[in-house]
Design a protein around this motif. Structure first.
Motif, PDB file in Angstrom:
ATOM      1  N   LEU A   1      22.187  -8.819  22.872  1.00 55.34           N
ATOM      2  CA  LEU A   1      21.927  -9.289  21.510  1.00 55.34           C
ATOM      3  C   LEU A   1      20.705 -10.208  21.489  1.00 55.34           C
ATOM      4  CD1 LEU A   1      22.826  -9.422  18.531  1.00 55.34           C
ATOM      5  CD2 LEU A   1      24.229 -11.406  19.161  1.00 55.34           C
ATOM      6  N   LEU A   2      20.601 -11.101  22.458  1.00 56.71           N
ATOM      7  CA  LEU A   2      19.448 -12.011  22.519  1.00 56.71           C
ATOM      8  C   LEU A   2      18.152 -11.235  22.717  1.00 56.71           C
ATOM      9  CD1 LEU A   2      20.934 -14.942  24.642  1.00 56.71           C
ATOM     10  CD2 LEU A   2      20.199 -15.061  22.254  1.00 56.71           C
ATOM     11  N   GLN A   3      18.189 -10.235  23.562  1.00 58.75           N
ATOM     12  CA  GLN A   3      16.989  -9.433  23.801  1.00 58.75           C
ATOM     13  C   GLN A   3      16.540  -8.720  22.528  1.00 58.75           C
ATOM     14  OE1 GLN A   3      18.425  -6.970  27.000  1.00 58.75           O
ATOM     15  NE2 GLN A   3      17.816  -8.412  28.608  1.00 58.75           N
ATOM     16  N   GLN A   4      17.519  -8.187  21.784  1.00 56.69           N
ATOM     17  CA  GLN A   4      17.172  -7.394  20.608  1.00 56.69           C
ATOM     18  C   GLN A   4      16.825  -8.247  19.377  1.00 56.69           C
ATOM     19  OE1 GLN A   4      19.916  -4.029  19.947  1.00 56.69           O
ATOM     20  NE2 GLN A   4      20.433  -4.122  22.121  1.00 56.69           N
ATOM     21  N   THR A   5      17.230  -9.523  19.374  1.00 58.22           N
ATOM     22  CA  THR A   5      16.907 -10.399  18.239  1.00 58.22           C
ATOM     23  C   THR A   5      15.630 -11.199  18.482  1.00 58.22           C
ATOM     24  OG1 THR A   5      18.485 -11.987  19.180  1.00 58.22           O
ATOM     25  CG2 THR A   5      19.242 -10.658  17.321  1.00 58.22           C
ATOM     26  N   GLU A   6      15.107 -11.155  19.695  1.00 58.16           N
ATOM     27  CA  GLU A   6      13.910 -11.948  20.006  1.00 58.16           C
ATOM     28  C   GLU A   6      12.746 -11.508  19.116  1.00 58.16           C
ATOM     29  OE1 GLU A   6      11.992 -13.831  24.047  1.00 58.16           O
ATOM     30  OE2 GLU A   6      12.780 -11.776  24.126  1.00 58.16           O
ATOM     31  N   GLY A   7      12.128 -12.472  18.466  1.00 59.21           N
ATOM     32  CA  GLY A   7      10.976 -12.195  17.623  1.00 59.21           C
ATOM     33  C   GLY A   7      11.293 -11.621  16.265  1.00 59.21           C
ATOM     34  N   THR A   8      12.563 -11.585  15.889  1.00 63.99           N
ATOM     35  CA  THR A   8      12.951 -10.992  14.603  1.00 63.99           C
ATOM     36  C   THR A   8      13.087 -12.028  13.490  1.00 63.99           C
ATOM     37  OG1 THR A   8      15.327 -11.195  15.050  1.00 63.99           O
ATOM     38  CG2 THR A   8      14.225  -9.163  15.795  1.00 63.99           C
ATOM     39  N   GLY A   9      13.051 -13.304  13.836  1.00 66.21           N
ATOM     40  CA  GLY A   9      13.293 -14.345  12.853  1.00 66.21           C
ATOM     41  C   GLY A   9      14.765 -14.630  12.642  1.00 66.21           C
ATOM     42  N   VAL A  10      15.626 -14.039  13.477  1.00 64.93           N
ATOM     43  CA  VAL A  10      17.077 -14.236  13.386  1.00 64.93           C
ATOM     44  C   VAL A  10      17.542 -15.076  14.571  1.00 64.93           C
ATOM     45  CG1 VAL A  10      19.330 -13.094  13.428  1.00 64.93           C
ATOM     46  CG2 VAL A  10      17.438 -12.083  12.139  1.00 64.93           C
ATOM     47  N   ASP A  11      18.279 -16.133  14.287  1.00 70.77           N
ATOM     48  CA  ASP A  11      18.821 -16.988  15.340  1.00 70.77           C
ATOM     49  C   ASP A  11      20.179 -16.471  15.810  1.00 70.77           C
ATOM     50  OD1 ASP A  11      16.664 -18.715  15.231  1.00 70.77           O
ATOM     51  OD2 ASP A  11      17.604 -20.021  13.730  1.00 70.77           O
TER      52      ASP A  11
ATOM     53  N   LYS B   1      15.925 -19.350  28.171  1.00 74.25           N
ATOM     54  CA  LYS B   1      14.553 -18.950  27.849  1.00 74.25           C
ATOM     55  C   LYS B   1      14.420 -18.460  26.407  1.00 74.25           C
ATOM     56  CE  LYS B   1      15.135 -14.209  29.597  1.00 74.25           C
ATOM     57  NZ  LYS B   1      14.698 -13.234  30.611  1.00 74.25           N
ATOM     58  N   TYR B   2      15.526 -18.221  25.734  1.00 72.72           N
ATOM     59  CA  TYR B   2      15.477 -17.703  24.369  1.00 72.72           C
ATOM     60  C   TYR B   2      15.457 -18.871  23.382  1.00 72.72           C
ATOM     61  CZ  TYR B   2      16.798 -13.301  26.599  1.00 72.72           C
ATOM     62  OH  TYR B   2      16.834 -12.168  27.398  1.00 72.72           O
ATOM     63  N   ASP B   3      14.306 -19.088  22.717  1.00 70.04           N
ATOM     64  CA  ASP B   3      14.208 -20.231  21.812  1.00 70.04           C
ATOM     65  C   ASP B   3      14.945 -20.011  20.499  1.00 70.04           C
ATOM     66  OD1 ASP B   3      12.522 -18.460  20.540  1.00 70.04           O
ATOM     67  OD2 ASP B   3      10.700 -19.633  20.834  1.00 70.04           O
ATOM     68  N   HIS B   4      15.431 -18.775  20.284  1.00 65.17           N
ATOM     69  CA  HIS B   4      16.242 -18.533  19.082  1.00 65.17           C
ATOM     70  C   HIS B   4      17.738 -18.592  19.386  1.00 65.17           C
ATOM     71  CE1 HIS B   4      16.159 -14.647  21.044  1.00 65.17           C
ATOM     72  NE2 HIS B   4      17.018 -14.124  20.164  1.00 65.17           N
ATOM     73  N   PHE B   5      18.082 -19.016  20.600  1.00 67.31           N
ATOM     74  CA  PHE B   5      19.483 -19.231  20.985  1.00 67.31           C
ATOM     75  C   PHE B   5      19.772 -20.702  20.669  1.00 67.31           C
ATOM     76  CE2 PHE B   5      22.721 -19.236  24.684  1.00 67.31           C
ATOM     77  CZ  PHE B   5      23.721 -18.763  23.855  1.00 67.31           C
ATOM     78  N   ILE B   6      20.345 -20.956  19.487  1.00 65.91           N
ATOM     79  CA  ILE B   6      20.285 -22.276  18.870  1.00 65.91           C
ATOM     80  C   ILE B   6      21.375 -23.231  19.326  1.00 65.91           C
ATOM     81  CG2 ILE B   6      20.258 -23.520  16.667  1.00 65.91           C
ATOM     82  CD1 ILE B   6      17.803 -21.718  17.359  1.00 65.91           C
TER      83      ILE B   6
ATOM     84  N   ASP C   1      23.342  -0.794  20.637  1.00 65.55           N
ATOM     85  CA  ASP C   1      22.380  -0.861  19.533  1.00 65.55           C
ATOM     86  C   ASP C   1      22.874  -1.852  18.477  1.00 65.55           C
ATOM     87  OD1 ASP C   1      20.580  -0.513  17.511  1.00 65.55           O
ATOM     88  OD2 ASP C   1      21.028   1.608  17.153  1.00 65.55           O
ATOM     89  N   TYR C   2      22.213  -3.008  18.415  1.00 66.65           N
ATOM     90  CA  TYR C   2      22.604  -4.041  17.459  1.00 66.65           C
ATOM     91  C   TYR C   2      21.690  -4.071  16.234  1.00 66.65           C
ATOM     92  CZ  TYR C   2      25.700  -5.797  21.101  1.00 66.65           C
ATOM     93  OH  TYR C   2      26.693  -5.916  22.030  1.00 66.65           O
ATOM     94  N   SER C   3      20.945  -3.007  16.001  1.00 70.15           N
ATOM     95  CA  SER C   3      19.983  -2.998  14.897  1.00 70.15           C
ATOM     96  C   SER C   3      20.660  -3.189  13.541  1.00 70.15           C
ATOM     97  CB  SER C   3      19.168  -1.702  14.913  1.00 70.15           C
ATOM     98  OG  SER C   3      20.016  -0.564  14.812  1.00 70.15           O
ATOM     99  N   GLU C   4      21.856  -2.642  13.369  1.00 73.92           N
ATOM    100  CA  GLU C   4      22.559  -2.770  12.087  1.00 73.92           C
ATOM    101  C   GLU C   4      22.911  -4.229  11.809  1.00 73.92           C
ATOM    102  OE1 GLU C   4      26.440  -0.886   9.713  1.00 73.92           O
ATOM    103  OE2 GLU C   4      26.037  -0.328  11.809  1.00 73.92           O
ATOM    104  N   ILE C   5      23.368  -4.924  12.843  1.00 73.88           N
ATOM    105  CA  ILE C   5      23.726  -6.342  12.681  1.00 73.88           C
ATOM    106  C   ILE C   5      22.473  -7.160  12.372  1.00 73.88           C
ATOM    107  CG2 ILE C   5      24.720  -8.363  13.813  1.00 73.88           C
ATOM    108  CD1 ILE C   5      26.405  -6.536  15.494  1.00 73.88           C
ATOM    109  N   ILE C   6      21.394  -6.871  13.082  1.00 73.39           N
ATOM    110  CA  ILE C   6      20.154  -7.616  12.886  1.00 73.39           C
ATOM    111  C   ILE C   6      19.611  -7.396  11.475  1.00 73.39           C
ATOM    112  CG2 ILE C   6      17.776  -7.887  13.693  1.00 73.39           C
ATOM    113  CD1 ILE C   6      18.829  -6.982  16.491  1.00 73.39           C
ATOM    114  N   ALA C   7      19.644  -6.160  11.009  1.00 76.34           N
ATOM    115  CA  ALA C   7      19.163  -5.861   9.652  1.00 76.34           C
ATOM    116  C   ALA C   7      19.986  -6.609   8.609  1.00 76.34           C
ATOM    117  CB  ALA C   7      19.219  -4.357   9.403  1.00 76.34           C
ATOM    118  N   LEU C   8      21.315  -6.659   8.813  1.00 79.07           N
ATOM    119  CA  LEU C   8      22.177  -7.388   7.883  1.00 79.07           C
ATOM    120  C   LEU C   8      21.863  -8.879   7.908  1.00 79.07           C
ATOM    121  CD1 LEU C   8      24.537  -7.573   5.908  1.00 79.07           C
ATOM    122  CD2 LEU C   8      26.101  -7.604   7.880  1.00 79.07           C
ATOM    123  N   ALA C   9      21.655  -9.413   9.096  1.00 78.05           N
ATOM    124  CA  ALA C   9      21.381 -10.846   9.232  1.00 78.05           C
ATOM    125  C   ALA C   9      20.164 -11.252   8.415  1.00 78.05           C
ATOM    126  CB  ALA C   9      21.180 -11.205  10.700  1.00 78.05           C
TER     127      ALA C   9
END
Length: 565
Positions: free
Chosen positions: A265-275, A293-298, A361-369
């Motif tokens: 999940l962290l790999q796929q959300t990196e750079g997406t603007g989703v924390d 190393k993931y700055d979006h892991f809050i 594939d977490y694209s659906e979750i990321i799109a919803l977020a």
């Protein structure tokens, strides 16, 4: 339903389940689970366990091709995990698993038949190894005939279930290790041997007690295996301050226990603007170097699993449940919750496994977020953790010196599970009233009863040392064994350590059995003793291991501290 009723296996109740701490009236759930499990799902879980026992019986003395051997081990591990409390509530999942189990058993039986051709062996096959149907209605009918109460002797029933629940916890830990490509053949084989043994009516109570202890031995092996898998993949946990506030960006909340799911999940959300935020037992993920190393892991959002009904509504974004600890979702967040792995709930979107070893594939979750508002802030500040065995060993000299000077008088192991019962407030009050020269060693979600209290430190050593998830209770064992070595003691029970453990489900059972196998005595277990312990079995645990319950904070404090004054 009382204890006498339990000795009447023909009692007509829709279901019977007493595997968790919240068993109705301290006896068992008979209409619907306190967890929310419906009677038909409970019964199908019983039937799945029944067929797993049949597969195990056929496989333990049969040479199987390596690929089939592996499939059997993985399927049994996966299926046992699916039956843990608060893991999967989806009837369709269990119908499918039972069909898969019967098909797998057929494949195993082909090899069994070839290697056991004598008529006598075939006459001794248990029903679990031969019953078959493809009809869903037949599944429901058979499920009512193979549940817990079909074992008439209360003590044999109790020991069989104690073993089975220990195996469920073991399966959870080996499942997580398997996700990280770590397996141990001996543990897999033992799980099948123990399941098959629960079909053997010739085994005495004493023989089953011995098997309980052997289950504890392999529980230690399973926890060690997962520790190796986690630390070799993500590094050893480090002392870490974890943020409990939020940022003003959309987020995804991940709960459960599976670090592999978090990594993907962290790999796929990196750079997406989703924390990404953790919840409950995912909190210790922040302690691993690989995730820093993931700055979006809050940070961590909320508390233990049972508060999700209110906290998930406030999060605003999607929630991913990776393992057990889901509760029936509320309408306020039903459209935003997803399950994956062994977790499932009717009507909840499920993220399937990918093929060929590819990430999910977490694209659906990321799109919803991206369409959701940022989370509502519940609290601010930081909590400190990361005191797994490698970390504590590195500061062992400081800890030992504090003990020798008297700055630390005693350690209290307060690991285990949190839960809904108001009586669990006991653990908050107990932590608050402990003398300031004591240190709490914890792992699991039980820590949420006190990990946000300001309990201070002793010479820079925090008074709450959080080792991690429930499976990281292994770290507490390693720490105790290391202290025993440093102090030159012969018996682990001579250490200045007391055990006041909270339990809820089957992973706590295997932790308990592991501690008993290692010789730890005088463990107190609460808020209630397991309903699946018959009076005689409970007496064995009391007499041989000093197992006890809890009463009230004042009396228990006097009991714990007075015994070592």
């Amino acid at each position: 339903m009382d204890q006498d009723t339990l000795n009447q296996p023909d009692q007509q109740v829709p279901m019977f389940c007493f595997q968790c701490q919240e068993a109705s009236k301290g006896v068992g759930c008979t209409i619907v689970g306190v967890c929310g499990k419906t009677y038909d799902v409970a019964n199908l879980q019983d039937l799945l366990i029944f067929v797993l026992k049949g597969i195990s019986f056929l496989s333990i003395d049969t040479e199987l091709p390596e690929a089939l051997e592996r499939r059997v081990s993985v399927f049994i591990m996966d299926s046992l995990f699916a039956t843990i409390t608060n893991a999967n509530f989806d009837r369709d999942v269990f119908v499918a698993k039972i069909r898969d189990a019967l098909a797998l058993r057929t494949q195993v039986q082909l090899h069994w038949d070839h290697q056991h051709s004598d008529p006598v062996s075939k006459m001794k096959l248990p029903d679990a190894a031969i019953w078959h149907s493809n009809d869903e209605e037949a599944f429901d009918a058979k499920a009512k005939q193979v549940g817990v109460l079909t074992t008439e002797d209360a003590d044999i029933r109790s020991l069989r279930e104690l073993i089975t629940y220990g195996l469920k916890g073991m399966a959870a830990y080996t499942y997580h290790a398997f996700q990280l490509n770590h397996t141990k053949r001996e543990v897999d084989q033992f799980m099948r041997q123990a399941l098959a043994a629960t079909l053997d009516d010739s085994l005495t109570a004493d023989q089953l007690v011995a098997l309980v202890m052997e289950t504890g031995k392999f529980g230690v092996d399973a926890m060690s295996l997962l520790d190796q898998a986690n630390t070799s993949t993500y590094g050893h946990p480090e002392i870490t301050k974890v943020n409990i506030g939020v940022r003003n960006r959309p987020g995804i909340l991940i709960s459960g226990h599976d670090l592999k799911d978090l990594e993907e999940l962290l790999q796929q959300t990196e750079g997406t603007g989703v924390d990404v935020y953790t919840h409950s037992e995912m909190l210790p993920a922040h302690y691993y170097p690989a995730f820093k190393k993931y700055d979006h892991f809050i940070g961590n959002y909320g508390n233990a699993w049972w508060k999700q009904a209110s906290e998930f509504a406030d999060f605003n974004g999607p929630i991913l449940m990776t393992t057990n600890c889901i509760v029936p979702p509320k309408p306020s967040y039903l459209s935003r919750i997803f399950t994956t792995g062994n977790t499932g709930y009717p009507g909840v979107q499920h993220i399937p496994e990918s093929i060929d070893g590819k990430p999910k594939d977490y694209s659906e979750i990321i799109a919803l977020a991206k369409q959701c508002a940022p989370p509502i802030e519940l609290e601010t500040g930081e909590i400190v953790g990361g005191f797994a065995h490698n970390t504590v060993t590195s500061i062992a000299d400081q800890v030992v010196e504090a003990v020798k000077t008297g700055d630390i008088q005693r350690f209290f192991v307060m690991a285990g599970c949190d839960g809904r019962m108001k009586s669990r407030q006991y653990y908050t009050e107990f932590a608050q009233q402990l003398p300031r020269d004591t240190v709490i060693l914890t792992a699991g979600c039980a820590k949420y009863k006190y990990n946000k209290l300001d309990l201070g430190d002793i010479g820079g050593i925090p008074r709450v040392l959080d080792a991690g998830q429930c499976n990281d209770s292994y770290s507490l064992v390693v720490i105790a064994l290391k202290l025993k070595e440093i102090f030159g003691l012969e018996d682990i029970n001579d250490l200045p350590i007391s055990y006041n453990i909270a339990w809820y489900e089957q992973k706590a059972v295997i932790v308990l059995l592991a501690l008993l196998y290692l010789g730890v005595k005088n463990i107190h277990l609460g808020p209630t003793l397991p309903a699946f312990l018959s009076p005689n079995v409970a007496n064995v645990l009391v007499d041989q291991f000093g197992i006890g319950g809890i009463t009230n904070v004042e009396d228990d404090m006097e009991m714990f501290l007075g015994a070592y004054a």
